[in-house]
Structure formats: C-alpha cells, structure tokens
Design an enzyme around this catalytic site. Structure first.
Site, PDB file in Angstrom:
ATOM      1  N   ASP A  21      51.196 -63.161  57.789  1.00 51.30           N
ATOM      2  CA  ASP A  21      50.139 -62.106  57.767  1.00 51.30           C
ATOM      3  C   ASP A  21      48.805 -62.799  58.754  1.00 51.30           C
ATOM      4  O   ASP A  21      48.324 -63.950  57.886  1.00 51.30           O
ATOM      5  CB  ASP A  21      49.712 -61.557  56.384  1.00 51.30           C
ATOM      6  CG  ASP A  21      51.463 -61.617  55.726  1.00 51.30           C
ATOM      7  OD1 ASP A  21      51.771 -60.572  57.178  1.00 51.30           O
ATOM      8  OD2 ASP A  21      51.527 -61.450  55.070  1.00 51.30           O
ATOM      9  N   ASP A  60      54.206 -55.698  60.166  1.00 55.32           N
ATOM     10  CA  ASP A  60      54.547 -55.001  59.024  1.00 55.32           C
ATOM     11  C   ASP A  60      54.386 -53.497  59.858  1.00 55.32           C
ATOM     12  O   ASP A  60      54.483 -52.029  59.343  1.00 55.32           O
ATOM     13  CB  ASP A  60      54.186 -56.022  57.937  1.00 55.32           C
ATOM     14  CG  ASP A  60      53.789 -57.285  57.931  1.00 55.32           C
ATOM     15  OD1 ASP A  60      54.647 -57.572  57.328  1.00 55.32           O
ATOM     16  OD2 ASP A  60      52.751 -57.704  57.438  1.00 55.32           O
TER      17      ASP A  60
END
Length: 170
Positions: A122, A136
C-alpha cells in the site's frame, strides 16, 4: 442463444479481460514505483492530503485477517468465483464487463503481491484513513459500478415486466 447474443458475449469477455489486464499492469507498475521512491516505513508528501508511504498489509480490507493467509486466500478465491459466476450469467448487461474487469484486475493485483511479497503493498495515505493502492481503488470503484449496473438492470427488467403486464387494447 442467437448469433448476436454470442457475439455480444465474446465482446464482453474480451472487454473484461482487457480492463483486468490494464488495472493489473497499472497497479503493479505504481506499486513498484512507490517501493523505489519511498523507503519502507517512511512517508513523503505527494499531494495535499495524500502522502506516499510504503507499508505492507497482510490482511484484507483494513488489515482484517492479518496473519491468517489461508482465510485471506479463501475469501479472495470465493469472491473471484462469485464474480466470475455472476459475470458469465450477466455479461451482456450494460457495463457489467467494466465492473467485473475492475474487480478482477484489482483482486489479482493484490493476490500477486501476496504471492510475490507475502503482503499487499500500500502506498497512498490520506489523513485518518488506512493506506491503500490502485488495486484497492479499482476494487472499490468496481464494486460501486457493479451495484449501479445491477440496480439499473433490475429497474430496466422491472419496467419491461410492468409494460408487458399491461392489458392490451385492441
């Protein structure tokens, strides 16, 4: 199935594959760029209200099931199986291919991270929100689009049934 329906189905299959591949490539490319640009555990301002970070997420949404890779794997496989089943039954529904492609590409991008890195990379971090990545965003956007597509299709079918149920005057 008519020839036109078969052709529309094949076109939808190609479109969903193309969207999934584009999402997957962009996701993996942006993750590699972020990993090279930001050392693990650090943060750099990217845009107002968005920092570039380099964190690893071993779970799914909001780190749920972190440290339990078999549950994460099972959830992802179940979600992809359900998506595939739904898409094959609804592939001629308007924009179903786009929603399915976004969802599949995002899910596969994060699965690839789990296989290669042992966790999802991330790199985008807004204030007061967990870090996330392009996969995402594709998953969230694909889910929102899927809800809209299903709702619009339900309204179209319901309106068609009401029209067919009206007494014919003649």
């Amino acid at each position: 199935m008519s020839r036109d329906e078969a052709r529309a189905g094949r076109l939808a299959n190609r479109r969903v594959l193309a969207v999934a591949v584009v999402v997957l490539i962009l996701d993996q490319l942006t993750k590699r760029l972020a990993v090279e640009a930001v050392p693990r555990g650090t943060s750099e301002q990217f845009l107002p209200l968005i920092d570039l970070v380099h964190v690893r997420n071993e779970g799914v949404a909001f780190s749920s099931f972190a440290g339990q890779p078999w549950i994460v794997g099972l959830l992802v496989v179940a979600a992809l199986a359900a998506l595939t089943w739904w898409f094959l039954r609804n592939r001629t529904v308007r924009f179903a291919w786009l929603a399915a492609g976004m969802l599949a590409g995002g899910a596969i991008g994060n699965v690839l991270d789990r296989i290669i890195e042992g966790a999802v990379i991330d790199f985008l971090k807004p204030p007061n929100w967990p870090a996330f990545n392009l996969a995402d965003m594709a998953i969230v956007g694909g889910m929102a689009l899927l809800v809209i597509v299903v709702e619009l299709e339900n309204r179209r079918t319901t309106a068609g049934q009401r029209h067919d149920a009206r007494p014919q005057r003649g």
